[in-house]
Enzyme design. Structure first.
Site, PDB file in Angstrom:
ATOM      1  NE  ARG A 202      -4.097  -2.073   2.071  1.00 55.98           N
ATOM      2  CZ  ARG A 202      -4.082  -2.955   3.073  1.00 55.98           C
ATOM      3  NH1 ARG A 202      -3.262  -2.814   4.078  1.00 55.98           N
ATOM      4  NH2 ARG A 202      -4.896  -4.000   3.051  1.00 55.98           N
ATOM      5  CE  LYS A 224      -1.148  13.497 -15.124  1.00 56.63           C
ATOM      6  NZ  LYS A 224      -1.602  13.941 -16.444  1.00 56.63           N
ATOM      7  CD  GLU A 266       6.224  14.954 -23.647  1.00 59.81           C
ATOM      8  OE1 GLU A 266       5.520  15.979 -23.530  1.00 59.81           O
ATOM      9  OE2 GLU A 266       5.743  13.808 -23.685  1.00 59.81           O
ATOM     10  CE  LYS A 308       5.122  16.835 -15.343  1.00 64.57           C
ATOM     11  NZ  LYS A 308       5.597  15.559 -15.883  1.00 64.57           N
ATOM     12  CD  GLU A 318      -4.458  16.011 -16.057  1.00 66.10           C
ATOM     13  OE1 GLU A 318      -3.248  15.712 -16.010  1.00 66.10           O
ATOM     14  OE2 GLU A 318      -5.235  15.535 -16.889  1.00 66.10           O
ATOM     15  NE  ARG A 322       0.634  16.480 -13.606  1.00 70.43           N
ATOM     16  CZ  ARG A 322       1.317  15.720 -12.758  1.00 70.43           C
ATOM     17  NH1 ARG A 322       1.018  15.740 -11.473  1.00 70.43           N
ATOM     18  NH2 ARG A 322       2.291  14.931 -13.187  1.00 70.43           N
ATOM     19  CG  ASN A 326      -2.236  15.197 -21.108  1.00 71.74           C
ATOM     20  OD1 ASN A 326      -3.089  14.335 -21.180  1.00 71.74           O
ATOM     21  ND2 ASN A 326      -1.123  15.029 -20.437  1.00 71.74           N
ATOM     22  CG  HIS A 329       0.436  14.055 -24.287  1.00 73.02           C
ATOM     23  ND1 HIS A 329       1.162  15.163 -24.662  1.00 73.02           N
ATOM     24  CD2 HIS A 329       1.293  13.282 -23.573  1.00 73.02           C
ATOM     25  CE1 HIS A 329       2.400  15.062 -24.201  1.00 73.02           C
ATOM     26  NE2 HIS A 329       2.521  13.937 -23.537  1.00 73.02           N
ATOM     27  CG  HIS A 333      -1.889   9.039 -24.872  1.00 68.66           C
ATOM     28  ND1 HIS A 333      -2.367   9.475 -23.665  1.00 68.66           N
ATOM     29  CD2 HIS A 333      -0.538   9.046 -24.754  1.00 68.66           C
ATOM     30  CE1 HIS A 333      -1.352   9.733 -22.842  1.00 68.66           C
ATOM     31  NE2 HIS A 333      -0.229   9.481 -23.472  1.00 68.66           N
ATOM     32  CG  HIS A 346       5.022   9.415 -24.999  1.00 66.89           C
ATOM     33  ND1 HIS A 346       3.641   9.408 -25.098  1.00 66.89           N
ATOM     34  CD2 HIS A 346       5.333  10.505 -24.253  1.00 66.89           C
ATOM     35  CE1 HIS A 346       3.139  10.447 -24.429  1.00 66.89           C
ATOM     36  NE2 HIS A 346       4.149  11.132 -23.914  1.00 66.89           N
TER      37      HIS A 346
END
Lengths: 445, 449
Positions: A202, A224, A266, A308, A318, A322, A326, A329, A333, A346
């Site tokens: 956990r 993330k 990026e 960042k 987010e 934030r 993206n 993206h 994606h 990517h």
């Protein structure tokens, strides 16, 4: 609901650009004033940014600090690190950036609190850097023992089956809640190791040691973590912050050209969404970056991390700002998923996705054609794609985009450019025809 | 490092016991003063006042009971005139949430709907519960609520399915149904379902809301509250998971009507646990009411659930991520998890393993000279009346115990820490400082080999 974020564009004095674009002057050390302009009243002062080069005293740069602290580091006289702080209250952590940092074992050891460590890496990186990292963790530190797990390399292994190998190794090694995981690799390793650390017992501590440009400028910072699902990227994971990020720029010496370019997508993104001067600097220095000029790379990494870190400290989970990280993206994606993970890197998918987002912004009348041209030009110079692969159909785009995490109650929200370069919005309020037109323009079918 | 937690035993006035042990008086409504006495560093002076506990029964106005509140608020609930819920609050600042307890709560759709903020819901349940309660839950979610649509995923029933392979089915369904970050997961079932659904909610899109609707005693008194979620690994229980809190917990006690006797008894092991670690008067009440509980007397069950939730809520709000106090809820679990893992998940129910583990922990505490024999006897007696095991299965060897216990989450830098009883009944410690011989002697006493 439109959420304009162009108010958060960072501006730096123009001195920065002038100095770097001339023939490099190694003794250069300019102080620059950075301000964050909010659209309400006044300005939020972020403090000074200082160009840092090997051989100089490092400067601690805090995205939310109002002063710069001198910091000399440990026993090694070479390359004192630049430090960028990610400000999250009592969960704040440093990003160390510099050459040869993996030789400065006290940097790493400072952030390891238990007796056992698990280094998570892959088949490409292990032979190059695993020994060095183990040495850094154990040199002069007899109480600490280090296990490792070596995963197959590549995006197509960023899944639950591979993740289980990390848990298996940790449990077989009898690691407990006081252990530390260390992610040694690129974005895939960093994301998987981070999610494994979030979920093992956990939650255990972890450290990021990114070895690609992509990871050094973006994915190792911000918390993330996760894995892919066959139907979409990063659909399973956690927001989970590391104890620190260690960017040893020497690790880029072994990075192939294709991966280097992927990471630059990026870097270019930061300029477009919030940092026009950084974009202009990149326009002047792209060939230097591609030629791996150490100072140019170090600066690009530092400036990226500052952008960042600032965004993450303002909107960690987010709820708005934030999401601007993206840009490109949602389309990107879809490309990665549609092609099959790992076919395109990517960053390559993000580059093509950025061109599509820019095209859509232009169709909406939100930007003028000069921005469209500048984006295309800089991506070409970075040897990145400026269109999606021919096999991606409109239908494939739409079905993958439908499960994007930025969809809210069925409404697809996108990051689009709006206004002068360096400004963007995160919104679901756009003319759907523009999206269809963009897809039709870029897809064969 | 010893961390004494007997300092944290709440004490209730003895009025509580006297009233319940006599023939039940339905009109009874006593106010009781609860205090939390701290004795550790920093708590030198004074007492921490927890507020009032009020006995609540169906038909009466509900009372909101906050583990950290200093007043009781009246609350009448919605349109239904029957069974207004008892509400126990789990106080976690801006992440606080209510536990609703009562009969027929699944008919009070506004209770559930209040905690659903998006348009899509995924109910996670199993093959046993789905035919019994899925329609009722879907109805509660959608009655008078046309904007909400409900998907469901039905998993196989049992501990042996509490694993990654089964968890992936939840993700698969959620993604195929195009659920987004504003969706809500609903856990409808016992502890296995609750833990898996909670971990799925924690990890889907990096986190979505979820609601707990526990349908077993185990889940209603313990596992649905507090945010521990996860799955098993072949080598140990709950080794993969997250701390992730629900939006609310809805305990409809009518769901116990369909619960088999074996499962009912299993849940009582946790009820007994609360008494032993921190609530002596609750233990005494259980000693007086065990047959009522086994006979499923509604008032006795409702009270046991409420009192258990109050204890749990208090501990969780004081130590959510288990830096100390929360570990006391693990009495009997280190031995117990070793039994579950050694036998193979699902052979014994979790509560049965906890019961045997509790007897072993009590035995070790006695060997250490930390408790007297009267406690040993009382523990054995109450477990037998609850028809729970008082020894581990014969196939568990000392070696199996040791190897599973070595990966228990309470191990810190190699040191195995246990919850042991110390002092009068109702007091325990969480410590790694004990004579290892006592552990070996206990294992030798209970294991054939």
């Amino acid at each position: 609901m439109a959420c304009t974020t162009n108010t958060f564009s960072l501006s730096l004095s123009s001195k920065l650009n002038t100095n770097f674009s001339s023939d490099s002057n190694p003794k250069l050390n300019k102080h620059l004033f950075v301000t964050l302009r909010a659209s309400g009243s006044g300005e939020l002062n972020l403090g000074r940014l200082v160009l840092s080069r090997p051989g100089q005293l490092s400067r601690r740069v805090c995205a939310n600090a109002t002063q710069v602290m001198d910091q000399s580091v440990g026993e090694k006289s070479s390359a004192a690190p630049t430090i960028v702080d990610v400000d999250l209250g009592n969960r704040s952590y440093p990003i160390y950036i510099g050459s040869g940092l993996l030789d400065q074992h006290e940097l790493l050891q400072k952030h390891v609190h238990g007796k056992k460590i698990l280094v998570v890496t892959n088949t490409t990186i292990a032979p190059l850097y695993l020994d060095k990292v183990v040495d850094a963790l154990t040199r002069g530190n007899p109480n600490v023992s280090v296990e490792n797990v070596i995963l197959p390399e590549g995006e197509k292994y960023k899944n639950m089956e591979t993740l289980m190998k990390v848990f298996d190794k940790a449990i077989e090694s009898r690691l407990d809640r006081r252990c530390t995981f260390v992610a040694l690799g690129g974005g895939v390793i960093g994301d998987m190791c981070g999610f494994a650390a979030a979920s093992f017992l956990r939650g255990v501590n972890f450290i990021q040691i990114p070895t690609t440009v992509m990871a050094q400028v973006d994915s190792s910072v911000g918390g993330k973590t996760g894995i892919n699902h066959p139907l979409g990227k990063n659909l399973i994971g956690a927001f989970y912050q590391p104890q620190c990020v260690l960017v040893d720029t020497d690790t880029l010496d072994t990075l192939p050209d294709r991966e280097l370019a992927s990471g630059l997508a990026e870097v270019i993104k930061y300029g477009l969404i919030r940092d026009a001067e950084f974009f202009e600097w990149q326009e002047k220095n792209m060939e230097k970056l591609m030629a791996r000029d150490p100072d140019a790379l170090a600066y690009a990494i530092k400036r990226s991390c500052e952008n960042k870190a600032e965004v993450v400290s303002l909107d960690e989970k987010e709820s708005g700002l934030r999401a601007t990280l993206n840009l490109g993206h949602t389309f990107g994606h879809a490309i990665e998923t549609g092609l099959g993970y790992g076919e395109w890197l990517h960053g390559e998918a993000v580059a093509a996705g950025t061109v599509m987002a820019v095209d859509m912004s232009y169709r909406l009348g939100w930007i003028d054609s000069s921005i469209v041209k500048r984006v295309n030009d800089i991506l070409v110079r970075a040897k990145l794609p400026t269109a999606p692969p021919e096999t991606l159909t409109m239908e494939m785009f739409k079905s993958v985009m439908a499960v994007d995490k930025k969809v809210a109650d069925g409404l697809l929200r996108l990051i689009l450019l709006k206004g002068p370069l360096g400004n963007c919005v995160f919104t679901g309020e756009y003319d759907r025809k523009a999206l269809d037109d963009t897809l039709a323009a870029f897809c064969k079918s």
